[in-house]
Design a protein around this motif. Structure first.
Motif, PDB file in Angstrom:
ATOM      1  N   ASP A   5       4.820   3.875   5.111  1.00 47.41           N
ATOM      2  CA  ASP A   5       4.593   3.028   4.306  1.00 47.41           C
ATOM      3  C   ASP A   5       3.058   2.389   4.753  1.00 47.41           C
ATOM      4  O   ASP A   5       3.068   1.751   5.727  1.00 47.41           O
ATOM      5  N   GLY A   6       2.137   2.466   3.909  1.00 46.09           N
ATOM      6  CA  GLY A   6       0.701   1.714   4.265  1.00 46.09           C
ATOM      7  C   GLY A   6       0.103   2.529   5.197  1.00 46.09           C
ATOM      8  O   GLY A   6      -1.224   1.904   5.458  1.00 46.09           O
ATOM      9  N   GLY A  96      -2.670  -1.522   8.320  1.00 46.59           N
ATOM     10  CA  GLY A  96      -2.465   0.122   8.206  1.00 46.59           C
ATOM     11  C   GLY A  96      -3.013   0.875   9.084  1.00 46.59           C
ATOM     12  O   GLY A  96      -3.058   2.177   8.828  1.00 46.59           O
ATOM     13  N   THR A 134       0.835  -7.369   7.141  1.00 49.86           N
ATOM     14  CA  THR A 134       1.104  -5.734   7.146  1.00 49.86           C
ATOM     15  C   THR A 134       2.156  -5.769   8.246  1.00 49.86           C
ATOM     16  O   THR A 134       1.809  -6.238   9.539  1.00 49.86           O
TER      17      THR A 134
END
Length: 295
Positions: A5-6, A96, A134
């Protein structure tokens, strides 16, 4: 295919020792050119030259889009709180774009126990300190079923090194559908079989003499005759190092994807001392990343 994810690593990335001893200015220029060629992921080991988390920060600061992956950061090289602290800073500064790959990297340790305890300490650090928006993403270096299960249960996936296409299929079966599987594949632009195998054997010799690596190969169905006292049979060498022309190499890289890898990190072998591997990265980019290089 699964993903983290990301994060956008793409299907193919670079795995290399080559920048380990370059001056900082040249390392910056090299990684910037690789990014311009369209490579979206850069994997590097922790060797004797530079500390892993510091180098990750430098590479991230030198690029704009590329994901930088520790492949691996050795758990014995720093206490869990310092690893987590560095990873949190990188996740916050470069959302990310940093993937923390962890591995034991010390044959004196019991790998599964050492990694489990290290993850316990990392998680305790997470619960005790503020975290970035994040999250820190992590992979585990894993070969055997139990370490792959640990990567499935306590990380975002697994990173494998010097494995066969058959191992990739087995790893995907253990991990299941969702966890990320990144596979390193060594390649060699050499069409003469004797020359190619000689270069490959020189690179692989250490791995054919270490007990835990030998055990890995035996689990895959190879025999002591394939280990051949540290020399490696033609069959084993050819399965671990893809040599030949560009089409042959590209085909082997796709084989890993076909059996379950999400991403293949390519290590180029055979470059003479003092010569750059950049021409090979350019050729591979043109073959593997046509849309990116055409943009």
């Amino acid at each position: 295919m699964s993903a983290i994810d990301g994060m956008d690593l793409g299907r193919f990335g670079i795995w290399t020792f080559d920048l380990e001893f370059q001056p900082a200015s040249l390392m910056r220029e090299s990684v910037q050119e690789l990014e311009e060629l369209g490579w979206s992921a850069f994997w590097f080991p922790e060797g004797a030259g530079r500390e892993a988390m510091t180098q990750a920060g430098f590479l991230l600061s030198s690029t704009e889009r590329m994901t930088v992956v520790n492949g691996i950061a050795k758990i014995g090289a720093r206490e869990p709180r310092w690893t987590q602290g560095a990873a949190v800073l990188l996740a916050d500064a470069y959302p990310g774009r940093h993937l923390l790959g962890l591995g034991v990297g010390d044959p004196r340790l019991k790998p599964l126990q050492a990694m489990g305890e290290y993850l316990d300490d990392l998680d305790a650090t997470v619960s005790a300190n503020p975290q970035p928006r994040t999250p820190v993403r992590r992979l585990l270096a894993a070969y055997g079923p139990k370490m792959l299960e640990l990567a499935r249960d306590r990380a975002d996936g697994a990173h494998t090194y010097h494995v066969t296409v058959g191992h990739t299929a087995q790893a995907r079966e253990v991990l299941g559908a969702k966890p990320f599987l990144g596979v390193e594949q060594a390649v060699l632009f050499e069409t003469d079989a004797d020359v190619a195998r000689s270069i490959a054997r020189e690179h692989l010799h250490m791995y054919f003499t270490q007990k835990y690596n030998i055990a890995k190969f035996l689990r895959l169905g190879y025999t002591e005759a394939d280990i051949d006292g540290g020399r490696g049979s033609d069959r084993l060498v050819d399965d671990l190092v893809s040599w030949g022309d560009l089409d042959t190499i590209v085909g082997k890289l796709h084989d890993h994807l076909d059996v379950g890898a999400d991403h293949v990190a390519i290590q180029v072998l055979g470059t003479e001392p003092g010569h750059s591997t950049m021409p090979h990265w350019r050729r591979l980019a043109a073959a593997l990343l046509p849309q990116r290089t055409a943009a």
